[in-house]
Design a protein around this motif. Structure first.
Motif, PDB file in Angstrom:
ATOM      1  N   MET A  46       0.822  -1.214   0.000  1.00 39.04           N
ATOM      2  CA  MET A  46       0.000   0.000   0.000  1.00 39.04           C
ATOM      3  C   MET A  46       0.858   1.266   0.000  1.00 39.04           C
ATOM      4  O   MET A  46       0.451   2.307  -0.533  1.00 39.04           O
ATOM      5  N   TRP A  47       2.078   1.179   0.567  1.00 37.04           N
ATOM      6  CA  TRP A  47       2.995   2.316   0.530  1.00 37.04           C
ATOM      7  C   TRP A  47       3.373   2.648  -0.919  1.00 37.04           C
ATOM      8  O   TRP A  47       3.333   3.814  -1.336  1.00 37.04           O
ATOM      9  N   ARG A  48       3.711   1.611  -1.674  1.00 28.21           N
ATOM     10  CA  ARG A  48       4.045   1.829  -3.075  1.00 28.21           C
ATOM     11  C   ARG A  48       2.820   2.266  -3.869  1.00 28.21           C
ATOM     12  O   ARG A  48       2.917   3.121  -4.760  1.00 28.21           O
ATOM     13  N   PHE A  49       1.652   1.709  -3.574  1.00 25.42           N
ATOM     14  CA  PHE A  49       0.444   2.080  -4.308  1.00 25.42           C
ATOM     15  C   PHE A  49       0.074   3.534  -4.053  1.00 25.42           C
ATOM     16  O   PHE A  49      -0.291   4.270  -4.993  1.00 25.42           O
ATOM     17  N   SER A  50       0.199   3.993  -2.790  1.00 27.64           N
ATOM     18  CA  SER A  50      -0.149   5.388  -2.492  1.00 27.64           C
ATOM     19  C   SER A  50       0.814   6.369  -3.144  1.00 27.64           C
ATOM     20  O   SER A  50       0.437   7.494  -3.499  1.00 27.64           O
ATOM     21  N   GLY A  51       2.092   5.954  -3.331  1.00 28.42           N
ATOM     22  CA  GLY A  51       3.044   6.859  -3.970  1.00 28.42           C
ATOM     23  C   GLY A  51       2.979   6.815  -5.478  1.00 28.42           C
ATOM     24  O   GLY A  51       2.983   7.870  -6.143  1.00 28.42           O
ATOM     25  N   ASP A  52       2.900   5.608  -6.095  1.00 26.33           N
ATOM     26  CA  ASP A  52       2.942   5.485  -7.547  1.00 26.33           C
ATOM     27  C   ASP A  52       1.606   5.804  -8.207  1.00 26.33           C
ATOM     28  O   ASP A  52       1.561   6.418  -9.273  1.00 26.33           O
TER      29      ASP A  52
END
Length: 385
Positions: A46-52
């Protein structure tokens, strides 16, 4: 400062271990550790999804990336509390699986390869599965029962096809039961053919099968010497021969009201005309009592009164049959005398004391209970101590 910080950290860890970790079983601790790792993997996705995908950056990304994981943990805690109070996870248990699936799908949408997508899909589901198994173990520990019983299990399927036994019988017991059943069925078929007037050819075939089944049963089950097997065979034959008797049975209706017993006449104390025969002596009153003159009747009355007073002094209340037998008068006359004399204070006190202290109803002679202070009763306005 480093020493003080390390000592404070050690004390906090030791206190945490003894309060939260030591009382729990090992499987619960491992479940929590594995679920935490899987939740961390989901949060990293979810960290990568929120940034990308969403374009969050800086503090905003740090605050908002793991909102689904926090919601999953909150729902899991609420579901566990509901299970402890109501023995069911309720709507919070459904929310755990729903939010876990949502987190898995969102994390896999930002994957760079198929393997990464499968991994990000699997991690939240593993966490939810471990939570579900921990809930099931605790539910079984609290309630003592499982959640459901599956109708299709390997054991049931093996029993259905005849490859397994329901009970714990040995192979020899199962084989003996089947051979005895074959003998009983063959005997039933031969009897039915004979009663139906079958041809000689059918009768010979049925008797041949019965003879073969009996030979095998005697050879393999020890039927000739085993009384238990003999009784089992006779029981099976008796049940098979009398199958038609089932249609004539009239079993009781389980939901029908029970038949009410007729009211029993109980005698309340005191009662002037109470029947006092305790052993059910019944006098035939078809013939009238013998006629006596006045002087003889007065003498019998005095004798009955003296016998009554003497028994009352001994703390006994005589029956009408005792008076009739002792004095030589009819039972009907003795009942009339006793119905009047038992209302006197001393006799009534004995009867009432026996009834109150021991529940003895005035049905005949019985020992009265001596009390510290005799009660004072009145009859027709007069008193006597």
């Amino acid at each position: 400062m480093a020493y003080l910080a390390a000592r404070a950290l050690y004390r906090a860890a030791n206190q945490f271990f003894h309060r939260y970790v030591a009382p729990r079983p090992a499987e619960d601790i491992l479940t929590i550790v594995a679920a935490s790792i899987a939740t961390g993997v989901s949060a990293q996705g979810m960290w990568r999804f929120s940034g990308d995908v969403l374009g969050f950056d800086g503090p905003l990304r740090l605050l908002l990336f793991a909102f689904i994981e926090v919601a999953v943990i909150t729902s899991a805690v609420r579901a566990r509390r509901n299970m402890r109070e109501n023995y069911s996870a309720g709507i919070d248990g459904i929310a755990v699986w729903t939010l876990t699936g949502l987190s898995a799908v969102l994390s896999s949408m930002d994957a760079r390869s198929l393997a990464e997508a499968v991994f990000r899909l699997a991690a939240p589901l593993v966490a939810a599965w471990l939570w579900e198994r921990g809930m099931a173990i605790e539910r079984h520990r609290i309630t003592g029962r499982h959640r459901i019983n599956w109708r299709l299990t390997p054991e049931r399927m093996l029993v259905r096809v005849g490859l397994a036994e329901v009970s714990d019988r040995t192979a020899s017991e199962v084989d003996a039961h089947r051979r005895l059943t074959r003998v009983a069925l063959a005997a039933k078929r031969a009897r039915a053919l004979r009663e139906a007037g079958a041809s000689d050819r059918k009768m010979r075939g049925a008797l041949t099968k019965l003879d073969k089944a009996m030979d095998r049963a005697v050879e393999h089950t020890g039927l000739a010497v085993d009384s238990t097997r003999q009784e089992a065979l006779l029981s099976q034959i008796g049940a098979l021969y009398n199958t038609s008797a089932l249609i004539d049975l009239t079993p009781p209706v389980p939901w029908a009201p029970e038949a009410e017993e007729p009211p029993r006449l109980t005698h309340a104390l005191p009662a002037a005309a109470m029947d006092d025969d305790d052993e059910g002596e019944v006098e035939m009153l078809d013939s009238p009592p013998p006629v006596v003159d006045t002087a003889q009747r007065a003498a019998l009355l005095r004798a009955a009164r003296e016998y009554w007073d003497k028994q009352i002094e001994r703390k006994f209340v005589p029956r009408a049959s005792d008076i009739a037998h002792e004095i030589g008068i009819s039972l009907a006359t003795a009942r009339e005398y006793r119905a009047l004399w038992k209302l006197e204070p001393r006799a009534h006190a004995l009867i009432e004391a026996a009834f109150r202290e021991h529940g003895i109803v005035d049905t005949g002679t019985f020992p009265a209970i001596e009390t510290q202070q005799e009660r004072v009763l009145t009859v027709n306005g007069s008193s006597h101590g």
